[in-house]
Design a protein around this motif. Sequence first.
Motif, PDB file in Angstrom:
ATOM      1  N   LEU A  40       0.831  -1.201   0.000  1.00 51.85           N
ATOM      2  CA  LEU A  40       0.000   0.000   0.000  1.00 51.85           C
ATOM      3  C   LEU A  40       0.869   1.256   0.000  1.00 51.85           C
ATOM      4  CD1 LEU A  40      -2.675   1.531   0.219  1.00 51.85           C
ATOM      5  CD2 LEU A  40      -2.549   1.240   2.709  1.00 51.85           C
ATOM      6  N   VAL A  41       1.933   1.241   0.796  1.00 57.27           N
ATOM      7  CA  VAL A  41       2.854   2.377   0.852  1.00 57.27           C
ATOM      8  C   VAL A  41       3.450   2.641  -0.532  1.00 57.27           C
ATOM      9  CG1 VAL A  41       5.005   3.239   1.833  1.00 57.27           C
ATOM     10  CG2 VAL A  41       3.379   2.024   3.290  1.00 57.27           C
ATOM     11  N   LEU A  42       3.898   1.575  -1.191  1.00 61.80           N
ATOM     12  CA  LEU A  42       4.465   1.729  -2.528  1.00 61.80           C
ATOM     13  C   LEU A  42       3.416   2.225  -3.521  1.00 61.80           C
ATOM     14  CD1 LEU A  42       6.724  -1.446  -2.825  1.00 61.80           C
ATOM     15  CD2 LEU A  42       7.437   0.910  -2.426  1.00 61.80           C
ATOM     16  N   SER A  43       2.190   1.725  -3.375  1.00 60.73           N
ATOM     17  CA  SER A  43       1.126   2.127  -4.279  1.00 60.73           C
ATOM     18  C   SER A  43       0.809   3.610  -4.148  1.00 60.73           C
ATOM     19  CB  SER A  43      -0.135   1.300  -3.991  1.00 60.73           C
ATOM     20  OG  SER A  43      -1.189   1.663  -4.854  1.00 60.73           O
ATOM     21  N   LEU A  44       0.907   4.148  -2.934  1.00 54.29           N
ATOM     22  CA  LEU A  44       0.575   5.547  -2.696  1.00 54.29           C
ATOM     23  C   LEU A  44       1.706   6.498  -3.080  1.00 54.29           C
ATOM     24  CD1 LEU A  44      -1.243   5.313   0.767  1.00 54.29           C
ATOM     25  CD2 LEU A  44      -2.280   5.611  -1.480  1.00 54.29           C
ATOM     26  N   PHE A  45       2.950   6.071  -2.825  1.00 51.67           N
ATOM     27  CA  PHE A  45       4.064   7.011  -2.947  1.00 51.67           C
ATOM     28  C   PHE A  45       5.037   6.712  -4.097  1.00 51.67           C
ATOM     29  CE2 PHE A  45       2.797   7.037   1.562  1.00 51.67           C
ATOM     30  CZ  PHE A  45       2.458   8.372   1.690  1.00 51.67           C
ATOM     31  N   VAL A  46       4.891   5.556  -4.742  1.00 55.45           N
ATOM     32  CA  VAL A  46       5.796   5.206  -5.836  1.00 55.45           C
ATOM     33  C   VAL A  46       5.052   5.007  -7.146  1.00 55.45           C
ATOM     34  CG1 VAL A  46       7.494   3.541  -6.686  1.00 55.45           C
ATOM     35  CG2 VAL A  46       7.465   4.165  -4.251  1.00 55.45           C
ATOM     36  N   VAL A  63       4.107  -3.159  -6.618  1.00 53.19           N
ATOM     37  CA  VAL A  63       3.130  -3.773  -5.727  1.00 53.19           C
ATOM     38  C   VAL A  63       3.093  -5.285  -5.925  1.00 53.19           C
ATOM     39  CG1 VAL A  63       0.679  -3.939  -5.133  1.00 53.19           C
ATOM     40  CG2 VAL A  63       1.726  -1.694  -5.553  1.00 53.19           C
ATOM     41  N   SER A  64       2.995  -5.723  -7.162  1.00 53.26           N
ATOM     42  CA  SER A  64       2.999  -7.161  -7.444  1.00 53.26           C
ATOM     43  C   SER A  64       4.319  -7.804  -7.036  1.00 53.26           C
ATOM     44  CB  SER A  64       2.738  -7.400  -8.936  1.00 53.26           C
ATOM     45  OG  SER A  64       1.416  -7.045  -9.281  1.00 53.26           O
ATOM     46  N   ILE A  65       5.402  -7.071  -7.187  1.00 53.92           N
ATOM     47  CA  ILE A  65       6.715  -7.597  -6.785  1.00 53.92           C
ATOM     48  C   ILE A  65       6.728  -7.875  -5.286  1.00 53.92           C
ATOM     49  CG2 ILE A  65       9.154  -6.970  -6.508  1.00 53.92           C
ATOM     50  CD1 ILE A  65       8.934  -5.521  -9.203  1.00 53.92           C
ATOM     51  N   ILE A  66       6.134  -6.984  -4.503  1.00 53.77           N
ATOM     52  CA  ILE A  66       6.048  -7.186  -3.055  1.00 53.77           C
ATOM     53  C   ILE A  66       5.214  -8.418  -2.733  1.00 53.77           C
ATOM     54  CG2 ILE A  66       5.113  -6.228  -0.910  1.00 53.77           C
ATOM     55  CD1 ILE A  66       7.716  -4.980  -1.742  1.00 53.77           C
ATOM     56  N   LEU A  81      -2.790 -14.630   0.980  1.00 57.14           N
ATOM     57  CA  LEU A  81      -3.304 -13.652   1.939  1.00 57.14           C
ATOM     58  C   LEU A  81      -2.773 -12.258   1.650  1.00 57.14           C
ATOM     59  CD1 LEU A  81      -3.166 -15.532   5.374  1.00 57.14           C
ATOM     60  CD2 LEU A  81      -5.194 -14.840   4.098  1.00 57.14           C
ATOM     61  N   CYS A  82      -1.510 -12.170   1.275  1.00 55.64           N
ATOM     62  CA  CYS A  82      -0.906 -10.881   0.965  1.00 55.64           C
ATOM     63  C   CYS A  82      -1.607 -10.225  -0.218  1.00 55.64           C
ATOM     64  CB  CYS A  82       0.585 -11.056   0.668  1.00 55.64           C
ATOM     65  SG  CYS A  82       1.473  -9.514   0.399  1.00 55.64           S
ATOM     66  N   CYS A  83      -1.939 -11.008  -1.234  1.00 61.26           N
ATOM     67  CA  CYS A  83      -2.672 -10.480  -2.383  1.00 61.26           C
ATOM     68  C   CYS A  83      -4.039  -9.948  -1.955  1.00 61.26           C
ATOM     69  CB  CYS A  83      -2.845 -11.557  -3.447  1.00 61.26           C
ATOM     70  SG  CYS A  83      -1.323 -12.068  -4.278  1.00 61.26           S
ATOM     71  N   ILE A  84      -4.721 -10.696  -1.093  1.00 64.68           N
ATOM     72  CA  ILE A  84      -6.047 -10.288  -0.626  1.00 64.68           C
ATOM     73  C   ILE A  84      -5.959  -9.037   0.235  1.00 64.68           C
ATOM     74  CG2 ILE A  84      -8.032 -10.963   0.775  1.00 64.68           C
ATOM     75  CD1 ILE A  84      -7.475 -13.864  -0.059  1.00 64.68           C
ATOM     76  N   ILE A  85      -5.019  -9.046   1.195  1.00 59.88           N
ATOM     77  CA  ILE A  85      -4.843  -7.886   2.083  1.00 59.88           C
ATOM     78  C   ILE A  85      -4.423  -6.658   1.287  1.00 59.88           C
ATOM     79  CG2 ILE A  85      -3.447  -6.938   3.970  1.00 59.88           C
ATOM     80  CD1 ILE A  85      -3.278  -9.809   5.087  1.00 59.88           C
ATOM     81  N   GLY A  86      -3.472  -6.854   0.378  1.00 64.15           N
ATOM     82  CA  GLY A  86      -3.022  -5.740  -0.439  1.00 64.15           C
ATOM     83  C   GLY A  86      -4.141  -5.150  -1.274  1.00 64.15           C
ATOM     84  N   MET A  87      -4.957  -6.027  -1.870  1.00 66.34           N
ATOM     85  CA  MET A  87      -6.090  -5.549  -2.661  1.00 66.34           C
ATOM     86  C   MET A  87      -7.067  -4.773  -1.784  1.00 66.34           C
ATOM     87  SD  MET A  87      -9.033  -7.759  -4.671  1.00 66.34           S
ATOM     88  CE  MET A  87      -9.558  -8.495  -3.116  1.00 66.34           C
ATOM     89  N   PRO A 101      -7.816  -2.274  -8.121  1.00 65.60           N
ATOM     90  CA  PRO A 101      -7.372  -3.293  -7.168  1.00 65.60           C
ATOM     91  C   PRO A 101      -7.724  -4.716  -7.596  1.00 65.60           C
ATOM     92  CG  PRO A 101      -8.336  -1.446  -6.003  1.00 65.60           C
ATOM     93  CD  PRO A 101      -8.610  -1.219  -7.458  1.00 65.60           C
ATOM     94  N   LEU A 102      -8.911  -4.896  -8.172  1.00 60.27           N
ATOM     95  CA  LEU A 102      -9.314  -6.232  -8.616  1.00 60.27           C
ATOM     96  C   LEU A 102      -8.424  -6.731  -9.749  1.00 60.27           C
ATOM     97  CD1 LEU A 102     -13.212  -5.959  -8.524  1.00 60.27           C
ATOM     98  CD2 LEU A 102     -11.774  -7.412  -7.075  1.00 60.27           C
TER      99      LEU A 102
END
Length: 210
Positions: A40-46, A63-66, A81-87, A101-102
């Motif tokens: 989420l941090v990367l999505s907002l600031f990168v 984001v996908s790399i993370i 879980l990371c994919c779900i939480i990240g989405m 996000p989907l």
Amino acid sequence: MSDIKTSDVEIYEEKEVSMSPKARLTLEIVGAAIFGALSLVLSLFVVPFLPRTPEGFAYFDPVSIIWVTCFLIFGPLAGILCCIIGMATLFPFDPFTPIGPLMKFSATFSLIIVPILMLYWYKKRGGGRLSQKLKDPKTYIIYGLQGVAFRIIVMVILNIIVYLAFYGSTGLEYWIFIVILLNALTSVWDLVIPYFIVFGTKIDQKFEIW
């Protein structure tokens, strides 16, 4: 796997036995939550500052790399879980919610679910540690290519649905071409970079969860 010493394998097996299923599950969930928040941090600031095609597709998606890195470190459950939480964390912030996000979830999940299924098939046949099987470059490439192929199929279908809903059929062929090209390109970064982060720096040997 030829570069793995016998003593290393013995250490892996000893730690696998010493870690209880509850402790392993807790670590997987915590790892997924941390990496999901990091995405989420990367999505907002990168991500907003990354170069894009005129159609809005990014050439590179951290984001996908993370999310894939989380999968390689903590295992299949944590990766999913990371994919779900990240989405879920992206929904309040993504300007293309819910489509953005989907789409990101569908692309990354499609990329990792094939290796996950192949690894469990390997495990059922009596294989050893799944992470060490995936660490083998040949295995990683084969499973990765299968994941890329599945991702492209899924994303083409989803993009056709979205494109027809918003733009009609005009220009659809060109859009599909761009979808295939960009998903193939980003899949390379999504697989290669996490591989070198996790296995190149031997992070997998520090955690040894799966």
